[in-house]
Design a protein around this motif. Structure first.
Motif, short mmCIF file in Angstrom:
data_model
loop_
_atom_site.label_atom_id
_atom_site.label_comp_id
_atom_site.label_asym_id
_atom_site.label_seq_id
_atom_site.Cartn_x
_atom_site.Cartn_y
_atom_site.Cartn_z
N PHE A 392 0.85 -1.21 0.00
CA PHE A 392 0.00 0.00 0.00
C PHE A 392 0.88 1.25 0.00
O PHE A 392 2.08 1.19 0.26
N THR A 393 0.27 2.39 -0.30
CA THR A 393 1.04 3.63 -0.44
C THR A 393 0.80 4.54 0.76
O THR A 393 -0.11 4.31 1.56
N GLU A 394 1.66 5.56 0.84
CA GLU A 394 1.54 6.58 1.88
C GLU A 394 0.13 7.20 1.88
O GLU A 394 -0.50 7.38 2.91
N THR A 395 -0.34 7.53 0.68
CA THR A 395 -1.66 8.14 0.54
C THR A 395 -2.75 7.22 1.08
O THR A 395 -3.65 7.67 1.81
N GLU A 396 -2.66 5.95 0.74
CA GLU A 396 -3.67 5.00 1.21
C GLU A 396 -3.67 4.95 2.74
O GLU A 396 -4.72 4.80 3.37
N ASP A 397 -2.46 5.09 3.33
CA ASP A 397 -2.36 5.11 4.79
C ASP A 397 -3.10 6.34 5.35
O ASP A 397 -3.91 6.24 6.25
N HIS A 398 -2.80 7.52 4.73
CA HIS A 398 -3.48 8.75 5.15
C HIS A 398 -4.98 8.65 5.02
O HIS A 398 -5.74 9.09 5.88
N MET A 399 -5.42 8.07 3.90
CA MET A 399 -6.84 8.03 3.59
C MET A 399 -7.57 6.92 4.35
O MET A 399 -8.77 6.75 4.19
N ARG A 400 -6.82 6.14 5.12
CA ARG A 400 -7.39 4.98 5.80
C ARG A 400 -8.08 4.05 4.80
O ARG A 400 -9.21 3.57 5.02
N SER A 401 -7.42 3.85 3.66
CA SER A 401 -8.00 3.00 2.61
C SER A 401 -8.08 1.55 3.08
O SER A 401 -7.24 1.08 3.84
N LYS A 402 -9.13 0.87 2.59
CA LYS A 402 -9.30 -0.52 3.00
C LYS A 402 -8.61 -1.43 1.98
O LYS A 402 -9.25 -2.08 1.15
N VAL A 403 -7.26 -1.41 2.07
CA VAL A 403 -6.44 -2.28 1.21
C VAL A 403 -5.64 -3.20 2.11
O VAL A 403 -5.29 -2.86 3.23
N ALA A 404 -5.36 -4.39 1.60
CA ALA A 404 -4.64 -5.39 2.40
C ALA A 404 -3.55 -6.07 1.58
O ALA A 404 -3.73 -6.31 0.38
N VAL A 405 -2.44 -6.36 2.24
CA VAL A 405 -1.39 -7.19 1.63
C VAL A 405 -1.38 -8.49 2.43
O VAL A 405 -1.29 -8.47 3.67
N ILE A 406 -1.49 -9.63 1.72
CA ILE A 406 -1.65 -10.89 2.48
C ILE A 406 -0.42 -11.78 2.33
O ILE A 406 0.33 -11.72 1.34
N GLY A 407 -0.20 -12.62 3.34
CA GLY A 407 0.90 -13.59 3.30
C GLY A 407 0.55 -14.77 2.42
O GLY A 407 -0.63 -15.00 2.12
N VAL A 408 1.56 -15.54 2.02
CA VAL A 408 1.31 -16.65 1.08
C VAL A 408 0.41 -17.71 1.66
O VAL A 408 -0.37 -18.35 0.95
N GLU A 409 0.53 -17.93 2.99
CA GLU A 409 -0.31 -18.97 3.60
C GLU A 409 -1.78 -18.56 3.52
O GLU A 409 -2.65 -19.37 3.18
N VAL A 410 -2.05 -17.26 3.78
CA VAL A 410 -3.42 -16.75 3.69
C VAL A 410 -3.91 -16.88 2.25
O VAL A 410 -5.04 -17.32 2.00
N ALA A 411 -3.04 -16.54 1.31
CA ALA A 411 -3.40 -16.64 -0.10
C ALA A 411 -3.75 -18.07 -0.47
O ALA A 411 -4.73 -18.35 -1.16
N LYS A 412 -2.95 -19.01 0.06
CA LYS A 412 -3.16 -20.42 -0.23
C LYS A 412 -4.51 -20.88 0.32
O LYS A 412 -5.23 -21.65 -0.31
N GLN A 413 -4.85 -20.41 1.53
CA GLN A 413 -6.09 -20.84 2.17
C GLN A 413 -7.32 -20.25 1.49
O GLN A 413 -8.32 -20.94 1.31
N LEU A 414 -7.26 -18.97 1.13
CA LEU A 414 -8.46 -18.31 0.60
C LEU A 414 -8.56 -18.39 -0.92
O LEU A 414 -9.64 -18.40 -1.48
N PHE A 415 -7.39 -18.41 -1.55
CA PHE A 415 -7.38 -18.39 -3.03
C PHE A 415 -6.57 -19.56 -3.55
O PHE A 415 -5.49 -19.37 -4.10
N PRO A 416 -7.06 -20.79 -3.33
CA PRO A 416 -6.23 -21.95 -3.73
C PRO A 416 -5.92 -21.95 -5.22
O PRO A 416 -4.85 -22.36 -5.62
N ASP A 417 -6.87 -21.51 -6.06
CA ASP A 417 -6.52 -21.52 -7.47
C ASP A 417 -6.95 -20.24 -8.20
O ASP A 417 -7.43 -20.28 -9.32
N GLU A 418 -6.77 -19.11 -7.51
CA GLU A 418 -7.04 -17.82 -8.17
C GLU A 418 -5.92 -16.87 -7.82
O GLU A 418 -5.21 -17.07 -6.83
N ASN A 419 -5.80 -15.82 -8.58
CA ASN A 419 -4.88 -14.76 -8.21
C ASN A 419 -5.60 -13.82 -7.25
O ASN A 419 -6.62 -13.23 -7.59
#
Ligand code: ADP
Ligand code: MG
Length: 653
Positions: A392-419
């Protein structure tokens, strides 16, 4: 010069170490080359004792024994071994063939102990077996032959090194009369070709085939008759004794030891299996334990390296027990602290963290994970730039944007075969858009850097966790030299900001990550050393098992040891042979154990998910340790075997 001259030879045995039995009392005797001597007498009259002394298998208590003009009663064990091998051939009542070996190999045994003879003189052994009428049985083993045939093999073996004298103690005692007659005919034939023969028998009609009959009674010669013309006998110089090269350096001999050890292992399959199993378990345990230990070490190094370098962690220390600090003294980090810390000298970045757990939902998939709110410096400090998508960017932090960066394990659990990038997820019922996926850190255990979600600090504080404080900071220094200066400055600065009395400076816990790393790897080192030690104990137990089995084997093969000594084996030969056997068990166990250990490690990493690491060093260590076990635990039984007196070993039932 006579071939053999005994003068006043005496031999006394002590039954139970006390009661004396005079087996030979002052025997004086001369034997010329070419004679065929039969020694007769009742049982217990001293015939075997006399033959053992003549055959250099035993020593007289007193008197002299001259062989080819040289006094031999005081020679060393090695010298008598050499003379037995070169000048004498033995035939025993119980044929004393080695059941494991075919008859050609049995016949070749004397070559093994003869300096200069190549071990591979099969043709000579085959010719000898043809000479005694067994040309069509060359591939048989002793137990596939009749008694008479076995005694012929023994005779062929006695002739192998072209001895001057054949010594036979009741060679026909275990044979039917026809086979006995055939053996005596062979003796006569050999005698006519120049060999001197000394044979103990109690059958008068067999003795009558000899050229001279000596009768014993109570350890004395009571009659000595020449009954026939004696043959023209061969004679020779007494061979010069040369100490043999070290056994190990003769490849042919060593190969032979290995072959025999292998055959002996095959003979006792169950026993060999059990002793090899002991080593397999030991070596397998060493390999697996070291793999776990080294794996844990690697794991700690990796997860600590993933934390970044030149890092300080700043936390509030847990409250000391028993000291009530009151509700208003709860010290929590604020955004002011963050800004103040950033002004310290030598600082590269200060990364704040808020921490919480969250239930994450994507479509019908659910996952519970660690949530962190942090700043845009995070990827820099933790070396965690997203592999797909972005941070995420500085601006998104200021704006309290609802963006998330996820770990690979979380990606594996929620998105087994999607990007996952661009998808919307719900964290504690709040919608977030996934903008990136963190790189895989592979860290497991207490802090799994792959199983987490990173949000902008202000979003996490105000939109998700409802906090107005920060849990802790990471501070990265510009260089390692700045680290200690910063470490000392942090606490006073925070004490001032929070207007605390100086006595409470220890509320703030400022730690160098490198120290934590060191402490952690020391713990892991101790742990892997402990595991290795436990494994070594199991190898030790395996070694004691081998020693036990070797001792039984020495006992069982005492007779064989006596025979080998009669054929000219020196103590060193016997020692090497048993040692090779023990080492072979350990080498076999070691090789299999390495495979088993690798398999166990693989299974552990597969099922338990631990990192395991098999290094060349641990393989080498386990293997050399197992060979060492073979040598150390084989040595004692092997020494015991090698020190047996030939005559006592032969008499052992
Ligand atoms: P033979 O072969 O004529 O039957 P041996 O030479 O074997 O007789 O034995 C001669 C005597 O010595 C016997 O009385 C026997 O009991 C005794 N003897 C032989 N070997 C031993 C020994 N190792 N310990 C004690 N006594 C022995
Ligand atoms: Mg006897």
């Amino acid at each position: 010069m006579a071939l053999i001259e005994l003068n006043k030879v005496k031999k006394t045995y002590y039954i139970g170490g006390q009661i004396p039995v005079q087996a030979l009392q002052e025997v004086t005797l001369t034997i010329e080359a070419g004679e065929f001597v039969a020694i007769m007498g009742p049982s217990g009259s001293g015939k075997s004792t006399l033959l053992a002394i003549l055959g250099l298998l035993d020593r007289p208590d007193s008197g002299s024994y001259q062989l080819l003009g040289k006094e031999v009663s005081h020679l060393s064990e090695q010298e008598t071994s050499c003379l037995r091998n070169r000048l004498l051939g033995f035939v025993f009542q119980s044929f004393n063939l080695l059941p494991r070996l075919d008859i050609v190999t049995n016949t070749m045994l004397p070559f093994l102990y003869c300096q200069g003879a190549s071990v591979a003189e099969r043709a000579e052994a085959q010719a000898l077996l043809k000479r005694v009428g067994l040309g069509d049985r060359l591939h048989h083993r002793p137990n596939q032959l009749s008694g008479g045939q076995q005694q012929r093999v023994a005779l062929a073996r006695a002739l192998a090194n072209k001895p001057l004298i054949i010594m036979a103690d009741e060679p026909t005692g275990n044979l039917d009369s026809r086979s006995a007659r055939e053996i005596i005919d062979l003796f006569k034939e050999i005698n006519e070709q120049g060999n001197t023969i000394i044979m103990v028998t109690h059958e008068a009609d067999l003795a009558s085939q000899a050229s001279r009959i000596i009768s014993l009674s109570d350890g004395r010669i009571v009659s000595d008759q020449r009954v026939k013309e004696q043959a023209a006998g061969r004679t020779a110089e007494l061979p010069q004794f040369k100490p043999r090269n070290l056994n190990l350096f003769s490849l042919g001999r060593l190969a032979n030891y290995f072959n025999e050890a292998y055959l002996s292992l095959l003979t006792n399959k169950l026993r060999s299996f059990l002793s090899i199993l002991g080593v397999v378990i030991g070596v397998g345990a060493v390999i697996a334990m070291l793999a776990i230990g080294f794996g844990a070490q690697r794991q700690v190094e990796k997860s600590l390296a993933a934390l970044g370098t030149n890092l300080l962690s700043v936390r509030t220390a847990p409250r000391q027990q028993g000291i009530s600090l009151g509700a208003d003294s709860v010290t929590r980090f604020t955004l002011e602290d963050l800004n103040a810390l950033k002004t310290l000298e030598g600082i590269k970045a200060v990364v704040p963290y808020v921490q919480g757990r969250g239930q994450v939902v994507y479509l019908n998939r659910n996952w519970n994970t660690q949530i962190y709110g942090t700043s845009t410096d995070y990827p820099l400090v933790r070396d965690a730039t997203p592999t797909s998508g972005r941070f995420f960017t500085e601006t998104e932090d200021h704006m309290r944007s609802k963006v998330a960066v996820i770990g690979v394990e979380v990606a594996k659990q929620l998105f087994p075969d999607e990007n996952p990038v661009g998808k919307w997820i719900k964290i504690n019922r709040v919608s977030f858009q996934v903008v990136g996926v963190l790189p895989e850190k592979g860290a497991r255990g207490f802090q799994n850097a792959d199983d987490q979600i990173i949000l902008p600090l202000s979003t996490a504080m105000h939109r998700l966790l409802g906090r107005d404080y920060i849990n802790y900071f990471d501070i990265q220094a510009q260089s390692a030299e700045d680290l200690s200066g910063i470490q000392e400055a942090v606490s006073p600065l925070l004490v001032k900001l929070h207007r605390l009395p100086p006595s409470q400076a220890d509320i703030f816990d400022v730690r160098n990550m490198a120290d934590i790393q060191k402490a952690a790897s020391e713990t892991v080192n101790t742990f892997s050393f402990l595991l290795g030690a436990i494994a070594a104990v199991s190898l030790l137990v395996g070694g004691i098992g081998i020693m036990n089995i070797m001792l039984v084997m020495v006992m069982e093969r005492t007779h064989e040891i006596g025979l080998r000594k009669a054929l000219g084996a020196e103590n060193g030969d016997i020692l090497t042979q048993f040692l090779v056997e023990a080492v072979l068990v350990c080498v076999l166990g070691g090789v299999i154990g390495i495979g088993v250990g690798a398999l166990i490690s693989f299974l552990i990493s597969f099922f338990a998910g631990w990192t395991v690491l098999i290094t060349g060093r641990s393989i080498l260590l386990a293997f050399s340790f197992s060979v060492l076990v073979g040598v150390v635990f084989g040595l004692w039984p092997a020494r015991r075997a090698s020190r047996l007196l030939p005559i006592e070993a032969l008499r052992y039932e």
